[in-house]
Design a protein around this motif. Structure first.
Motif, PDB file in Angstrom:
ATOM      1  N   TYR A 117       0.790  -1.223   0.000  1.00 19.30           N
ATOM      2  CA  TYR A 117       0.000   0.000   0.000  1.00 19.30           C
ATOM      3  C   TYR A 117       0.832   1.287   0.000  1.00 19.30           C
ATOM      4  N   PHE A 118       2.143   1.160   0.244  1.00 18.86           N
ATOM      5  CA  PHE A 118       3.044   2.313   0.168  1.00 18.86           C
ATOM      6  C   PHE A 118       4.169   1.947  -0.798  1.00 18.86           C
ATOM      7  N   PRO A 119       3.867   1.863  -2.084  1.00 14.33           N
ATOM      8  CA  PRO A 119       4.806   1.275  -3.047  1.00 14.33           C
ATOM      9  C   PRO A 119       6.085   2.065  -3.253  1.00 14.33           C
ATOM     10  N   ASP A 120       6.104   3.335  -2.835  1.00 12.35           N
ATOM     11  CA  ASP A 120       7.298   4.150  -3.022  1.00 12.35           C
ATOM     12  C   ASP A 120       8.266   4.070  -1.844  1.00 12.35           C
ATOM     13  N   ARG A 121       7.889   3.364  -0.792  1.00  8.68           N
ATOM     14  CA  ARG A 121       8.757   3.270   0.378  1.00  8.68           C
ATOM     15  C   ARG A 121       9.808   2.176   0.185  1.00  8.68           C
ATOM     16  N   PRO A 122      10.971   2.329   0.834  1.00  7.55           N
ATOM     17  CA  PRO A 122      12.014   1.311   0.669  1.00  7.55           C
ATOM     18  C   PRO A 122      11.544  -0.052   1.160  1.00  7.55           C
ATOM     19  N   GLY A 123      11.869  -1.081   0.388  1.00  7.92           N
ATOM     20  CA  GLY A 123      11.490  -2.436   0.760  1.00  7.92           C
ATOM     21  C   GLY A 123      10.119  -2.864   0.282  1.00  7.92           C
ATOM     22  N   ALA A 124       9.358  -1.968  -0.353  1.00  8.45           N
ATOM     23  CA  ALA A 124       8.018  -2.328  -0.837  1.00  8.45           C
ATOM     24  C   ALA A 124       8.115  -3.300  -2.004  1.00  8.45           C
ATOM     25  N   ARG A 125       7.084  -4.156  -2.133  1.00  7.05           N
ATOM     26  CA  ARG A 125       7.012  -5.132  -3.223  1.00  7.05           C
ATOM     27  C   ARG A 125       5.574  -5.239  -3.707  1.00  7.05           C
ATOM     28  N   ALA A 126       5.371  -6.072  -4.700  1.00  6.20           N
ATOM     29  CA  ALA A 126       4.020  -6.292  -5.229  1.00  6.20           C
ATOM     30  C   ALA A 126       3.680  -7.775  -5.269  1.00  6.20           C
ATOM     31  N   ASP A 127       4.263  -8.560  -4.351  1.00  2.31           N
ATOM     32  CA  ASP A 127       4.032 -10.006  -4.389  1.00  2.31           C
ATOM     33  C   ASP A 127       3.949 -10.628  -2.994  1.00  2.31           C
ATOM     34  N   ARG A 128       3.557  -9.859  -2.001  1.00  4.78           N
ATOM     35  CA  ARG A 128       3.508 -10.381  -0.634  1.00  4.78           C
ATOM     36  C   ARG A 128       2.120 -10.873  -0.233  1.00  4.78           C
ATOM     37  N   SER A 129       1.142 -10.669  -1.055  1.00  5.91           N
ATOM     38  CA  SER A 129      -0.216 -11.080  -0.714  1.00  5.91           C
ATOM     39  C   SER A 129      -0.491 -12.481  -1.246  1.00  5.91           C
ATOM     40  N   VAL A 130      -1.232 -13.251  -0.455  1.00  3.88           N
ATOM     41  CA  VAL A 130      -1.515 -14.650  -0.752  1.00  3.88           C
ATOM     42  C   VAL A 130      -3.027 -14.861  -0.636  1.00  3.88           C
ATOM     43  N   ILE A 131      -3.584 -15.679  -1.529  1.00  2.00           N
ATOM     44  CA  ILE A 131      -5.017 -15.978  -1.489  1.00  2.00           C
ATOM     45  C   ILE A 131      -5.237 -17.478  -1.618  1.00  2.00           C
ATOM     46  N   CYS A 132      -6.453 -17.909  -1.350  1.00  2.00           N
ATOM     47  CA  CYS A 132      -6.857 -19.304  -1.571  1.00  2.00           C
ATOM     48  C   CYS A 132      -7.722 -19.372  -2.823  1.00  2.00           C
ATOM     49  N   PRO A 133      -7.541 -20.391  -3.651  1.00  2.00           N
ATOM     50  CA  PRO A 133      -8.417 -20.548  -4.808  1.00  2.00           C
ATOM     51  C   PRO A 133      -9.829 -20.905  -4.360  1.00  2.00           C
ATOM     52  N   THR A 134     -10.760 -20.816  -5.289  1.00  2.00           N
ATOM     53  CA  THR A 134     -12.157 -21.135  -4.997  1.00  2.00           C
ATOM     54  C   THR A 134     -12.272 -22.514  -4.348  1.00  2.00           C
ATOM     55  N   PHE A 135     -13.095 -22.568  -3.308  1.00  2.00           N
ATOM     56  CA  PHE A 135     -13.263 -23.799  -2.523  1.00  2.00           C
ATOM     57  C   PHE A 135     -14.704 -24.287  -2.675  1.00  2.00           C
ATOM     58  N   ASP A 136     -14.873 -25.577  -2.840  1.00  2.00           N
ATOM     59  CA  ASP A 136     -16.206 -26.171  -2.928  1.00  2.00           C
ATOM     60  C   ASP A 136     -16.746 -26.335  -1.510  1.00  2.00           C
ATOM     61  N   GLY A 137     -17.724 -25.506  -1.153  1.00  2.00           N
ATOM     62  CA  GLY A 137     -18.235 -25.504   0.213  1.00  2.00           C
ATOM     63  C   GLY A 137     -18.772 -26.844   0.674  1.00  2.00           C
ATOM     64  N   ARG A 138     -19.217 -27.673  -0.257  1.00  2.00           N
ATOM     65  CA  ARG A 138     -19.804 -28.949   0.141  1.00  2.00           C
ATOM     66  C   ARG A 138     -18.745 -29.932   0.643  1.00  2.00           C
TER      67      ARG A 138
END
Length: 572
Positions: A117-138
């Protein structure tokens, strides 16, 4: 009230990401675990969220070059208040271990391209977020999958069809082929006849539901017990001052549950407790502005911990996000809260305080937007709410909180009681200013400046659209700046923007091992906290997408490890 057979090694209060992570880790280490959830459905606020986890150094895909030093450099450059450095470093060290454990336990995750969220700050990146793929609720079982807390309507197409993040952005931005995307989603739902016979809920669990569904599949597989409609009333101490269990209530009946080795508080924050908001927050705000599940997080666990000596930290901070309030369909005297996190930074719009003046780069991260609202209100008294002002081009293409674009909701379909109460419309900017009670000369001047910036592509006041994060949520078809467009096509519109939240940043004070601390800075024996029940390791900052869930799951994991280490159960 006391049942000697009702005893567990670990009792977890709350069923969101923090509680589920703690329960999964503790059970995997051979401890008996009970999760207590006061609501009728489990999954907590996390199940209704975007489901993103911020994990520096996770090592997947291109993230292998992300170092501990880079992450700490970035965090220290964006955190503006004193924080517990040991706790901050523990997060950086333990978050990758937590994620590795999830993957080993059977939870599928994948890296997401999402700028810090602060991409201009030292050490910032664009690959630190992780998600789960769609899950079958059943996969949770036909009896359980309808009992997980469901996504808000705003995260579903036509209040019914589940959307993953790719589908959400396709529809939100009206990207090429978006109508086909919508058609496929609708067809997929109605052709799933087996699920329709069991529940009207889409069995495709996406975003936060995908995360929680994936985790709970493993939680239940390890024999963890879950009790819903069970509310924490009191944390019980033994004669020696150690936490021995909890007293809970269910439909008015009180009951004591023993915790042999520890109680982990993971019951969320206090955003739905107006008294606590008034006690802690420096600027006004109402519970109804929150975008978390209504009435869920009321701070009961925080108050119970305070009664046995726990202290708090960072309680003046929220995980801010701009929101709007609009009537529910077919029930105009009831309201729904809608997030406007990205709406406020779209081209052909501007945000002003009640003096008609800008106060922020509107395309900044939503937490920073909220902090700017607070700061401006403390300085001018003319914010909270502020106004999102836009023209017909914006109206045709984008949502404004609960006001959908004309392709979805043309003017003729807007209820008559919305006009000049929830959304304001006028043929000129001066007339719009008169309707919303903003000085016309100031608003005309502000719009004129934005129009100049749109021509040059450079916002000399606040730098809107000047970095990769802003542009990520702009309109790539707009040049020279995807976040700026002239507000010059009548009619003109305005909607009030509240300082909403995704929960509270403050809670009980904890150490690097997730142990709750008393007034002397000493751990209260056998009491732990994680998630929004605890103070954020980031203090006043929201460093990247998933920075709420990342620490929640990490310190739930850390708490379970500490309990297992004390009992001789800890292993790799």
């Amino acid at each position: 009230m006391t049942d000697p057979s009702d005893a567990y090694d670990v009792v977890v209060i709350g069923s969101g990401a923090a509680g589920a992570s703690a329960a999964l880790r503790a059970a995997d280490l051979g401890l008996s675990v009970l999760i207590v959830e006061k609501e009728h459905k489990f999954g907590g606020t996390s199940a209704t969220s975007g489901g993103v986890i911020w994990v520096p150094g996770h090592g997947m895909d291109g993230n292998a070059s992300d170092t501990r030093e880079d992450a700490l450099t970035y965090l220290r450059s964006v955190i503006k208040v004193p924080v517990n450095e040991e706790r901050l470093e523990a997060y950086i060290d333990q978050a990758p271990a937590m994620l590795a454990f999830l993957r080993k336990a059977g939870v599928e995750v994948m890296a997401a391209a999402w700028p810090d969220y602060f991409p201009d700050r030292p050490g910032a990146r664009a690959d630190r977020s992780v998600i789960c793929p769609t899950f079958d609720g059943r996969e949770l079982g036909d009896a359980r999958y309808p009992l997980m807390r469901e996504q808000f309507n705003r995260f579903k197409l036509f209040h019914r069809y589940a959307m993953d993040l790719t589908e959400t952005f396709s529809l939100m931005m009206q990207q090429k082929g978006w109508r086909g995307t919508a058609a496929k989603m609708i067809a997929r739902y109605w052709t799933d006849r087996g699920a329709r016979a069991n529940s009207p809920r889409d069995r495709r669990f996406t975003q936060g539901a995908a995360l929680m569904g994936s985790v709970y599949k493993q939680v239940f597989a390890r024999g963890v017990e879950l009790r819903t409609e069970t509310r924490l009333e009191e944390i019980r101490l033994d004669a020696g001052g150690e936490v021995a269990g909890v007293i809970v209530s269910r439909f008015g009946q009180h009951h004591e549950i023993a915790a042999r080795h520890g109680v982990i508080l993971a019951a969320g924050g206090f955003e739905w407790n107006q008294q606590l908001r008034d006690r802690f927050y420096p600027a006004p705000g109402l519970i109804w502005h929150s975008s978390t599940p209504e009435g869920a997080n009321r701070g009961e666990a925080l108050l119970a911990a305070e009664r046995i000596g726990a202290t708090t930290e960072h309680t003046e901070q929220g995980w801010w996000i701009p929101t709007t309030s609009f009537p529910m369909p077919q029930a105009s005297n009831f309201h729904e809260t809608h997030q406007a996190a990205f709406d406020v930074g779209r081209p052909w719009s501007v945000c002003v305080n009640r003096n008609g003046l800008r106060f922020v780069n509107e395309a900044t991260g939503y937490d920073s937007f909220g902090q700017a609202m607070v700061d401006d209100h403390l300085r001018t008294g003319a914010n909270m709410p502020c106004w999102l002002v836009f023209d017909a081009k914006f109206r045709a293409r984008f949502s404004a909180g609960g006001l959908m674009p004309t392709v979805h909701t043309p003017e003729r379909k807007i209820p008559s009681d919305w006009w000049d109460h929830y959304v304001f419309r006028a043929d000129t900017i001066p007339l719009l200013a008169q309707k919303i009670g903003v000085p016309a000369k100031a608003l005309v001047g502000t719009v004129a400046k934005i129009n100049e910036f749109a021509m040059t592509g450079v916002d000399t006041e606040f730098g809107r659209g000047g970095n990769i994060y802003d542009q990520f949520f702009g309109d790539p078809t707009v040049a020279p700046n995807p976040n700026l467009g002239p507000i010059d096509t009548a009619p003109f519109y305005a909607v009030p923007i509240n300082n909403g939240d995704l929960g509270t940043k403050g809670g009980v004070r904890c150490d690097a091992r997730a142990r709750v601390l008393d007034g002397e800075g000493r751990p209260i024996p056998k009491l732990y906290a994680a998630g929004n029940n605890a103070g954020s390791p980031f203090g006043d900052c929201y460093p990247g997408a998933g920075a709420t869930i990342g620490p929640a799951m990490t310190f739930g994991f850390v708490a379970a490890n500490d309990i297992a280490e004390r009992t001789g159960n800890l292993r790799a």
